[in-house]
Design a protein around this motif. Structure first.
Motif, mmCIF file in Angstrom:
data_model
loop_
_atom_site.group_PDB
_atom_site.id
_atom_site.type_symbol
_atom_site.label_atom_id
_atom_site.label_comp_id
_atom_site.label_asym_id
_atom_site.label_seq_id
_atom_site.Cartn_x
_atom_site.Cartn_y
_atom_site.Cartn_z
ATOM 1 N N ARG A 161 0.814 -1.207 0.000
ATOM 2 C CA ARG A 161 0.000 0.000 0.000
ATOM 3 C C ARG A 161 0.857 1.271 0.000
ATOM 4 N NH1 ARG A 161 -3.044 -3.292 3.762
ATOM 5 N NH2 ARG A 161 -5.094 -3.829 2.910
ATOM 6 N N GLY A 162 1.844 1.286 -0.868
ATOM 7 C CA GLY A 162 2.662 2.481 -1.034
ATOM 8 C C GLY A 162 3.764 2.666 -0.025
ATOM 9 N N ARG A 163 3.955 1.693 0.870
ATOM 10 C CA ARG A 163 5.012 1.794 1.881
ATOM 11 C C ARG A 163 5.941 0.600 1.766
ATOM 12 N NH1 ARG A 163 2.983 2.909 7.859
ATOM 13 N NH2 ARG A 163 5.170 3.530 8.029
ATOM 14 N N ASP A 164 7.201 0.813 2.131
ATOM 15 C CA ASP A 164 8.175 -0.265 2.173
ATOM 16 C C ASP A 164 8.237 -0.845 3.582
ATOM 17 O OD1 ASP A 164 9.070 -0.148 -0.531
ATOM 18 O OD2 ASP A 164 10.229 1.635 -0.042
ATOM 19 N N TRP A 165 8.391 -2.165 3.631
ATOM 20 C CA TRP A 165 8.499 -2.869 4.905
ATOM 21 C C TRP A 165 9.726 -3.772 4.891
ATOM 22 C CZ3 TRP A 165 5.318 -2.447 9.197
ATOM 23 C CH2 TRP A 165 4.200 -1.614 9.029
ATOM 24 N N LEU A 166 10.373 -3.851 6.040
ATOM 25 C CA LEU A 166 11.507 -4.743 6.231
ATOM 26 C C LEU A 166 11.030 -5.969 6.997
ATOM 27 C CD1 LEU A 166 14.694 -4.958 5.979
ATOM 28 C CD2 LEU A 166 14.734 -4.186 8.373
ATOM 29 N N ALA A 167 11.239 -7.144 6.402
ATOM 30 C CA ALA A 167 10.957 -8.404 7.087
ATOM 31 C C ALA A 167 12.284 -9.078 7.428
ATOM 32 C CB ALA A 167 10.114 -9.311 6.195
ATOM 33 N N TYR A 168 12.368 -9.699 8.581
ATOM 34 C CA TYR A 168 13.606 -10.333 9.021
ATOM 35 C C TYR A 168 13.279 -11.317 10.128
ATOM 36 C CZ TYR A 168 13.038 -6.817 12.688
ATOM 37 O OH TYR A 168 12.521 -6.046 13.705
ATOM 38 N N HIS A 169 14.254 -12.082 10.557
ATOM 39 C CA HIS A 169 14.063 -12.891 11.748
ATOM 40 C C HIS A 169 14.950 -12.358 12.870
ATOM 41 C CE1 HIS A 169 17.520 -15.280 9.987
ATOM 42 N NE2 HIS A 169 17.942 -15.087 11.232
ATOM 43 N N TYR A 170 14.549 -12.636 14.077
ATOM 44 C CA TYR A 170 15.374 -12.372 15.255
ATOM 45 C C TYR A 170 15.246 -13.589 16.165
ATOM 46 C CZ TYR A 170 10.992 -11.358 17.717
ATOM 47 O OH TYR A 170 9.727 -11.464 18.259
ATOM 48 N N TYR A 171 16.168 -13.703 17.114
ATOM 49 C CA TYR A 171 16.138 -14.793 18.076
ATOM 50 C C TYR A 171 15.653 -14.220 19.413
ATOM 51 C CZ TYR A 171 18.877 -16.917 14.418
ATOM 52 O OH TYR A 171 19.301 -17.384 13.194
ATOM 53 N N ASP A 172 14.572 -14.764 19.919
ATOM 54 C CA ASP A 172 13.914 -14.225 21.096
ATOM 55 C C ASP A 172 14.641 -14.672 22.362
ATOM 56 O OD1 ASP A 172 12.215 -13.345 23.078
ATOM 57 O OD2 ASP A 172 10.382 -14.007 22.065
ATOM 58 N N PRO A 194 13.688 -18.471 16.784
ATOM 59 C CA PRO A 194 13.658 -17.481 15.705
ATOM 60 C C PRO A 194 12.226 -17.053 15.386
ATOM 61 C CG PRO A 194 14.019 -19.671 14.799
ATOM 62 C CD PRO A 194 14.043 -19.823 16.295
ATOM 63 N N LYS A 195 12.004 -15.748 15.309
ATOM 64 C CA LYS A 195 10.658 -15.223 15.100
ATOM 65 C C LYS A 195 10.647 -14.126 14.044
ATOM 66 C CE LYS A 195 9.054 -16.324 19.776
ATOM 67 N NZ LYS A 195 8.466 -15.804 21.041
ATOM 68 N N LEU A 196 9.453 -13.836 13.557
ATOM 69 C CA LEU A 196 9.260 -12.857 12.496
ATOM 70 C C LEU A 196 9.335 -11.430 13.029
ATOM 71 C CD1 LEU A 196 8.430 -12.134 9.576
ATOM 72 C CD2 LEU A 196 6.035 -12.356 10.314
ATOM 73 N N GLY A 197 10.199 -10.628 12.389
ATOM 74 C CA GLY A 197 10.264 -9.208 12.668
ATOM 75 C C GLY A 197 9.778 -8.417 11.464
ATOM 76 N N LEU A 198 8.919 -7.432 11.697
ATOM 77 C CA LEU A 198 8.414 -6.546 10.653
ATOM 78 C C LEU A 198 8.513 -5.105 11.127
ATOM 79 C CD1 LEU A 198 5.122 -8.409 9.602
ATOM 80 C CD2 LEU A 198 7.252 -8.297 8.283
ATOM 81 N N ASN A 199 9.103 -4.257 10.306
ATOM 82 C CA ASN A 199 9.180 -2.820 10.608
ATOM 83 C C ASN A 199 8.982 -2.025 9.328
ATOM 84 O OD1 ASN A 199 11.224 -4.019 12.835
ATOM 85 N ND2 ASN A 199 10.334 -2.117 13.583
ATOM 86 N N ALA A 200 8.391 -0.847 9.471
ATOM 87 C CA ALA A 200 8.305 0.066 8.330
ATOM 88 C C ALA A 200 9.706 0.523 7.954
ATOM 89 C CB ALA A 200 7.427 1.256 8.676
ATOM 90 N N LEU A 201 9.954 0.646 6.663
ATOM 91 C CA LEU A 201 11.225 1.130 6.140
ATOM 92 C C LEU A 201 10.960 2.470 5.471
ATOM 93 C CD1 LEU A 201 14.222 0.141 5.765
ATOM 94 C CD2 LEU A 201 13.543 -0.542 3.462
ATOM 95 N N THR A 202 11.487 3.531 6.049
ATOM 96 C CA THR A 202 11.275 4.862 5.501
ATOM 97 C C THR A 202 12.587 5.420 4.973
ATOM 98 O OG1 THR A 202 11.607 5.948 7.654
ATOM 99 C CG2 THR A 202 9.364 5.271 7.099
ATOM 100 N N TRP A 203 12.491 6.548 4.250
ATOM 101 C CA TRP A 203 13.652 7.096 3.555
ATOM 102 C C TRP A 203 13.871 8.541 3.964
ATOM 103 C CZ3 TRP A 203 16.179 3.444 0.684
ATOM 104 C CH2 TRP A 203 15.454 2.268 0.410
ATOM 105 N N GLN A 204 15.095 8.852 4.383
ATOM 106 C CA GLN A 204 15.441 10.210 4.777
ATOM 107 C C GLN A 204 15.592 11.112 3.547
ATOM 108 O OE1 GLN A 204 18.443 10.122 8.238
ATOM 109 N NE2 GLN A 204 18.853 8.195 7.148
ATOM 110 N N LYS A 205 15.677 12.409 3.781
ATOM 111 C CA LYS A 205 15.843 13.351 2.678
ATOM 112 C C LYS A 205 17.130 13.113 1.902
ATOM 113 C CE LYS A 205 13.066 17.125 4.586
ATOM 114 N NZ LYS A 205 13.056 18.546 5.047
ATOM 115 N N ASN A 206 18.151 12.585 2.584
ATOM 116 C CA ASN A 206 19.415 12.293 1.898
ATOM 117 C C ASN A 206 19.373 10.951 1.169
ATOM 118 O OD1 ASN A 206 19.608 10.400 3.952
ATOM 119 N ND2 ASN A 206 21.334 11.368 4.983
ATOM 120 N N GLY A 207 18.217 10.297 1.220
ATOM 121 C CA GLY A 207 18.025 9.057 0.477
ATOM 122 C C GLY A 207 18.282 7.783 1.247
ATOM 123 N N TRP A 208 18.896 7.876 2.423
ATOM 124 C CA TRP A 208 19.249 6.659 3.154
ATOM 125 C C TRP A 208 18.052 6.106 3.955
ATOM 126 C CZ3 TRP A 208 23.484 3.961 2.152
ATOM 127 C CH2 TRP A 208 24.526 4.624 1.473
#
Length: 322
Positions: A286-297, A304-318
């Motif tokens: 829906r127009g947004r980038d998301w980062l999926a990954y695993h982590y160890y709880d 190992p479990k599912l991690g999800l976070n929004a991935l946004t972009w700074q003005k400098n592009g990073w």
């Protein structure tokens, strides 16, 4: 999760050989809350054209999860009912690793690796489906492979389009992250194509793997997992990123250090109960980038479990994880 059980002790031993990882940083965001079937490793996630979400992962015969809302996840079995016979050329259990899900030309394409721990006698397979759902995949065999005489390891695939061409990044340890062009008609590597070198570490065992490339603005961003996975609470996985204006590189971090010289900006590292963040992929929803990954709880015996976070972009592009 056969691969995890097999390699935990070996991976823990390798930790001592690697540079010290970044200290926990409380400024890293926690993953968004998820419920249901949270156990996963090396996730690739996509919002399906039919609605809802699917995640494929290491474990089983490419383990599958489905969700209606990206929050609650259900166990959906496996991509395949049984391993294709050719997998047994690369390990005696028919155990696939680190899938990548890609949509193009009216079909879903699933890339995955088959190998054994500690060898680069490895292959990347490719399958297609009209729906992307588990149980609907047709396997098409090898897309690319490596042998012990090669200087790379054909695992951890990720596919990206660039300038009308199709590319696949891959790599783990050995000389790090590589890239090869694919034939769009078959989804396989073009015969005799150049194997480009994108990222590595300056010292053995060159612990960088799990590449993912995302186009944003005029740059291509290369995300990769550094250090050791698969060792539960002793895992040191962390996600770094660099960028290039050319799909084949050179990739550099925000300070200009080439990823071929060990560079990379630290995007996400372990903190609190969330240990060894890595095995990442990026998906659009829906127009947004998301980062999926695993982590160890660390509060659940290193599961190992599912991690999800929004991935946004700074003005400098990073990119920044939220």
């Amino acid at each position: 999760m056969k691969r995890l059980r097999t390699v935990t002790l070996l991976a823990a031993a390798v930790v001592a050989l690697l540079p010290t990882s970044a200290r926990a940083d409380v400024t890293y965001p926690d993953p968004q809350p998820v419920t249901g079937r949270q156990i996963i490793h090396d996730p690739t996630v996509m919002r399906l054209k039919s609605g809802g979400y699917v995640a494929y992962s290491t474990g089983g015969v490419i383990g599958a999860r489905t969700s209606k809302d990206r929050v609650h996840w259900d166990d959906a079995g496996n991509a395949f009912a049984e391993p294709p016979r050719w997998w047994y050329e690369y390990n005696d259990t028919g155990d696939p690793w680190a899938p990548d899900l890609f949509w193009r030309d009216g079909r879903y394409w699933l890339y995955y690796a088959v190998s054994s721990w500690g060898t680069n006698h490895s292959a990347i397979g490719v399958a297609t489906s009209r729906t992307g759902l588990p149980g609907t995949w047709t396997d098409h065999g090898k897309a690319f492979s490596s042998e012990t005489t090669d200087h790379w390891n054909a695992i951890d695939p990720a596919v990206v389009r660039a300038d009308g061409r199709l590319w696949m990044t891959f790599g783990s340890y050995w000389t790090g992250i590589r890239m090869v062009e694919l034939d769009p008609a078959t989804g396989r590597a073009i015969e005799g194509a150049t194997v480009h070198h994108l990222a590595t570490r300056p010292d053995e065992p060159y612990a960088v793997e799990g590449p993912e490339i995302v186009k944003h603005g005029r740059h291509y961003y290369l995300f990769a997992s550094h250090d050791v996975c698969c060792a539960g609470v002793n895992s040191t996985y962390r996600i770094k990123v660099g960028r290039s204006t050319d799909i084949t590189g050179p990739y550099v971090d925000s300070k200009g250090t080439p990823l071929l010289e060990g560079g990379g900006d630290l995007l996400l590292a372990g903190h609190g109960r969330y240990v060894g963040t890595g095995g990442q992929s990026v998906f659009r929803d829906r127009g947004r980038d998301w980062l999926a990954y695993h982590y160890y709880d660390a509060e659940d015996e290193g599961t190992p479990k599912l991690g999800l976070n929004a991935l946004t972009w700074q003005k400098n592009g990073w990119p920044v994880v939220r």
